[in-house]
Design an enzyme around this catalytic site. Structure first.
Site, PDB file in Angstrom:
ATOM      1  N   SER A 163       0.835  -1.197   0.000  1.00 37.94           N
ATOM      2  CA  SER A 163       0.000   0.000   0.000  1.00 37.94           C
ATOM      3  C   SER A 163       0.872   1.251   0.000  1.00 37.94           C
ATOM      4  O   SER A 163       1.685   1.436  -0.912  1.00 37.94           O
ATOM      5  CB  SER A 163      -0.972  -0.043   1.175  1.00 37.94           C
ATOM      6  OG  SER A 163      -1.970   0.944   1.050  1.00 37.94           O
ATOM      7  N   ASP A 187     -10.061  -4.208  -4.965  1.00 40.18           N
ATOM      8  CA  ASP A 187      -9.309  -3.122  -4.351  1.00 40.18           C
ATOM      9  C   ASP A 187      -9.370  -1.908  -5.279  1.00 40.18           C
ATOM     10  O   ASP A 187      -8.999  -2.009  -6.452  1.00 40.18           O
ATOM     11  CB  ASP A 187      -7.856  -3.550  -4.147  1.00 40.18           C
ATOM     12  CG  ASP A 187      -6.993  -2.492  -3.491  1.00 40.18           C
ATOM     13  OD1 ASP A 187      -7.498  -1.406  -3.170  1.00 40.18           O
ATOM     14  OD2 ASP A 187      -5.784  -2.759  -3.312  1.00 40.18           O
ATOM     15  N   HIS A 220      -8.177  -4.799  -0.409  1.00 41.34           N
ATOM     16  CA  HIS A 220      -6.990  -4.062   0.008  1.00 41.34           C
ATOM     17  C   HIS A 220      -6.638  -4.438   1.454  1.00 41.34           C
ATOM     18  O   HIS A 220      -7.512  -4.533   2.319  1.00 41.34           O
ATOM     19  CB  HIS A 220      -7.258  -2.559  -0.070  1.00 41.34           C
ATOM     20  CG  HIS A 220      -6.038  -1.742   0.143  1.00 41.34           C
ATOM     21  ND1 HIS A 220      -5.116  -1.510  -0.848  1.00 41.34           N
ATOM     22  CD2 HIS A 220      -5.564  -1.100   1.250  1.00 41.34           C
ATOM     23  CE1 HIS A 220      -4.140  -0.764  -0.379  1.00 41.34           C
ATOM     24  NE2 HIS A 220      -4.382  -0.511   0.908  1.00 41.34           N
TER      25      HIS A 220
END
Length: 293
Positions: A148, A238, A268
């Site tokens: 991320s 995601d 995610h």
């Protein structure tokens, strides 16, 4: 279709207060995230050591009989959340599966410390490794790894330090402040509302100009051809899926070596949670990829 563990996570996320509304308690959320992460039983590993890397807290994980080399791990959390404690459990699993030392970085967080504090902290740790790494037995091939926002910072580190890393692994990297890809339409149904993504960028960027800086938005970089081999993983459900896959396409167009895998049924954030079977699968894929380089 969401896999069962992802579906349960989406249901739980719907109960959380929206961070983009006034009065959101960042410190309270950080503490709750840390407490939740530390509920997971820690996997045994030969060495865990907290170190001071010229003012940046780092945590070293090293299995018994580790192979030479080091993987530098940079955690996710939208540049606002998480730390080496939240990522203690996945880093143990990663180091054990890879049989390599893993160094997890505790870079400064926004909004208290806005861009470029985080990438500058990564630079500080790399400089510290240059003069102290061999004494700690951390010489040999180096790799960079992040998820991320940490995937953003890992990519930026590889771009800022050409030739430094043998390979890079980026799990669902957070790359596009403009949220310009179609996968953002997944929205709240995927436990990642586009307003959350926008809020993260607002906390991280110190100015509007920063949002067009390649060290904040590395999809804008003109140096992608100089990257080492890269593994990008994305999650089917995601909002960040398309920007990660676009990054892979850009690297390929620039002549770089890139592998991109989409994990079906996932959302995610799955990578750091042992409750998601895909987490173990992604770790094993990471190990296979790095051993092949």
């Amino acid at each position: 279709m969401l896999y069962p563990e992802a579906r349960r996570a989406v249901e739980l996320a719907a109960l959380e207060p929206p961070m983009w509304e006034a009065g959101y308690d960042i410190d309270g959320s950080r503490a709750a995230n840390r407490a939740f992460a530390l509920e997971e039983e820690p996997e045994d590993i030969a060495e865990v050591a907290d170190l001071d890397a010229d003012g940046v807290r780092v945590r070293l994980f090293r299995p018994d009989g580790a192979d030479p080399g080091l993987l530098v791990h940079i955690h996710g959390g939208g540049f606002v959340f998480h730390d080496v404690d939240v990522y203690d459990r996945p880093c143990r699993r990663l180091a054990n599966r890879l049989n390599l030392a893993v160094l997890s970085l505790d870079y400064r967080l926004a909004p208290e410390h806005r861009f470029p504090a985080a990438p500058d902290d990564v630079d500080t740790v790399l400089q510290w490794l240059d003069h102290d790494g061999n004494e700690l037995g951390l010489g040999g091939p180096a790799y960079v790894h992040g998820d991320s926002a940490g995937g953003n910072l890992a990519l930026v580190a590889a771009l800022r330090h050409p030739g430094r890393f043998r390979a890079a692994v980026l799990h669902y990297p957070f790359l596009d402040p403009g949220a310009g890809f179609a996968s953002y339409e997944l929205g709240a149904a995927s436990a990642f509302d586009p307003r959350e993504a926008a809020w993260y960028w607002q906390q991280y960027a110190a100015s509007e100009a920063d949002l067009e800086h390649a060290d904040l938005a590395p999809l804008l970089s003109d140096r992608l051809a100089g990257l080492p081999p890269v593994l990008v993983t994305t999650a089917e459900h995601d909002p960040l899926r398309d920007e990660g896959e676009h990054l892979a396409a850009l690297i390929a167009e620039a002549g770089g070596q890139v592998t991109c895998t989409r994990y079906l049924g996932q959302i995610h954030g799955y990578w750091r949670h042992a409750a998601f079977p895909a987490s173990e699968q992604a770790i094993l894929q990471t190990c296979a990829f790095l051993r092949s380089i």
